[in-house]
Write a protein that holds these residues in place. Structure first.
Motif, PDB file in Angstrom:
ATOM      1  N   SER A  90       0.846  -1.206   0.000  1.00 51.51           N
ATOM      2  CA  SER A  90       0.000   0.000   0.000  1.00 51.51           C
ATOM      3  C   SER A  90       0.874   1.246   0.000  1.00 51.51           C
ATOM      4  O   SER A  90       0.578   2.216  -0.716  1.00 51.51           O
ATOM      5  CB  SER A  90      -0.921   0.026   1.216  1.00 51.51           C
ATOM      6  OG  SER A  90      -1.886  -0.965   1.087  1.00 51.51           O
ATOM      7  N   ARG A 129      -7.362  -2.446   3.683  1.00 49.69           N
ATOM      8  CA  ARG A 129      -6.799  -2.231   2.349  1.00 49.69           C
ATOM      9  C   ARG A 129      -7.759  -1.368   1.501  1.00 49.69           C
ATOM     10  O   ARG A 129      -7.323  -0.464   0.790  1.00 49.69           O
ATOM     11  CB  ARG A 129      -6.514  -3.576   1.672  1.00 49.69           C
ATOM     12  CG  ARG A 129      -5.790  -3.448   0.365  1.00 49.69           C
ATOM     13  CD  ARG A 129      -4.497  -4.261   0.307  1.00 49.69           C
ATOM     14  NE  ARG A 129      -4.774  -5.676   0.096  1.00 49.69           N
ATOM     15  CZ  ARG A 129      -4.693  -6.254  -1.098  1.00 49.69           C
ATOM     16  NH1 ARG A 129      -4.379  -5.547  -2.167  1.00 49.69           N
ATOM     17  NH2 ARG A 129      -4.916  -7.527  -1.217  1.00 49.69           N
ATOM     18  N   LYS A 150      -7.261   2.194   2.475  1.00 47.09           N
ATOM     19  CA  LYS A 150      -6.027   2.780   1.926  1.00 47.09           C
ATOM     20  C   LYS A 150      -6.154   3.008   0.427  1.00 47.09           C
ATOM     21  O   LYS A 150      -5.763   4.044  -0.095  1.00 47.09           O
ATOM     22  CB  LYS A 150      -4.836   1.855   2.201  1.00 47.09           C
ATOM     23  CG  LYS A 150      -4.362   1.936   3.628  1.00 47.09           C
ATOM     24  CD  LYS A 150      -3.087   1.129   3.786  1.00 47.09           C
ATOM     25  CE  LYS A 150      -2.694   1.038   5.244  1.00 47.09           C
ATOM     26  NZ  LYS A 150      -1.982  -0.190   5.561  1.00 47.09           N
ATOM     27  N   ASP A 151      -6.706   2.021  -0.299  1.00 52.76           N
ATOM     28  CA  ASP A 151      -6.783   2.124  -1.765  1.00 52.76           C
ATOM     29  C   ASP A 151      -7.739   3.239  -2.213  1.00 52.76           C
ATOM     30  O   ASP A 151      -7.522   3.883  -3.227  1.00 52.76           O
ATOM     31  CB  ASP A 151      -7.267   0.799  -2.386  1.00 52.76           C
ATOM     32  CG  ASP A 151      -6.188  -0.290  -2.375  1.00 52.76           C
ATOM     33  OD1 ASP A 151      -5.018   0.012  -2.069  1.00 52.76           O
ATOM     34  OD2 ASP A 151      -6.526  -1.464  -2.679  1.00 52.76           O
TER      35      ASP A 151
END
Ligand code: DC
Length: 219
Positions: free
Chosen positions: A95, A175, A178-179
């Motif tokens: 990430s 995730r 974050k993405d």
């Protein structure tokens, strides 16, 4: 002729499997851009570079050789790394690496080159929004976090990796966070992408639907 199909979506949405099937059935080259970000991350780890050392990363990116074979094998600087790029060491750093502007610029250039003059189906997070804003077909493939966690848990069990549903769900949610919130090229549906929710549909159903959309566009 160049025909580009862009498939974006979160981890566990079925992108990888479905992109591969559509590519095989239509004779399109399948490009897994996540594997490219994984290769860059692995090269950073192998060379012992710290993320603050931008100059070293720049130098490494100038020389990097990423080869995505038709059979799905991934080569980094001539070495087969198909399994290594999916290990935890890479998962834990990816990430941060995929947030770096120099990394995204380099991979953007490589991804555009890979598609030149070809029929490709490219999967990732920013293909329809940044890499190919004029793609012929754009799909945003989604599924609920709970369904994606179930799928990932099953994959882990098949690989002999022990994990609990709660752990997997939490890691997927982190995730996603974050993405979707990073400043550069965040995961989001392109305005003109077709939204498909795969939560309650089989791989075959979704594959056929995407093939229908592509054939219609091809005329
Ligand atoms: O598709 P994947 O799970 O192998 O992708 C791994 C990571 O790479 C993902 O968490 C975000 C990053 N990625 C990205 O930032 N842009 C892409 N086009 C593809 C992947």
């Amino acid at each position: 002729m160049e025909f580009v199909v862009a498939i974006d979506g979160p981890a566990g949405s079925g992108k990888g499997t479905i992109t591969k099937l559509v590519g095989e059935r239509l004779g399109f080259i399948n490009i897994d851009t996540g594997a490219m970000f994984r290769c860059v991350t692995l090269d950073i780890i192998k060379k012992g570079i710290k993320l603050e050392e931008e100059n070293k990363i720049k130098e490494m990116l100038e020389k990097i050789q990423i080869d995505l074979k038709e059979n799905g094998e991934v080569f980094l600087n001539g070495e087969e790394v198909s399994k290594t790029i999916r290990e935890n060491e890479v998962n834990n750093l990816i990430s941060q690496v995929s947030m770096m502007q120099i990394v995204r610029e380099k991979l953007l250039e490589l991804q555009r080159k890979m598609a030149q003059g070809k029929n490709v189906i490219m999967e990732g997070r920013d293909i329809g929004t940044v890499v190919f804003p004029n793609a012929d077909v754009k799909i945003y493939l989604d599924a609920s976090p709970e369904e994606r966690a179930k799928r990932r848990l099953k994959q882990n069990q098949e690989k002999g990796i022990s994990s609990s549903y709660e752990e997997v769900l939490e890691s997927i949610q982190k995730r996603d966070q974050k993405d979707t919130t990073r400043k550069i090229a965040p995961l989001k549906k392109a305005q003109d992408a077709i939204y498909i929710d795969s939560s309650n549909r089989t791989i075959e159903e979704v594959t056929k639907e995407i093939i229908r959309v592509i054939k219609k566009k091809e005329g």
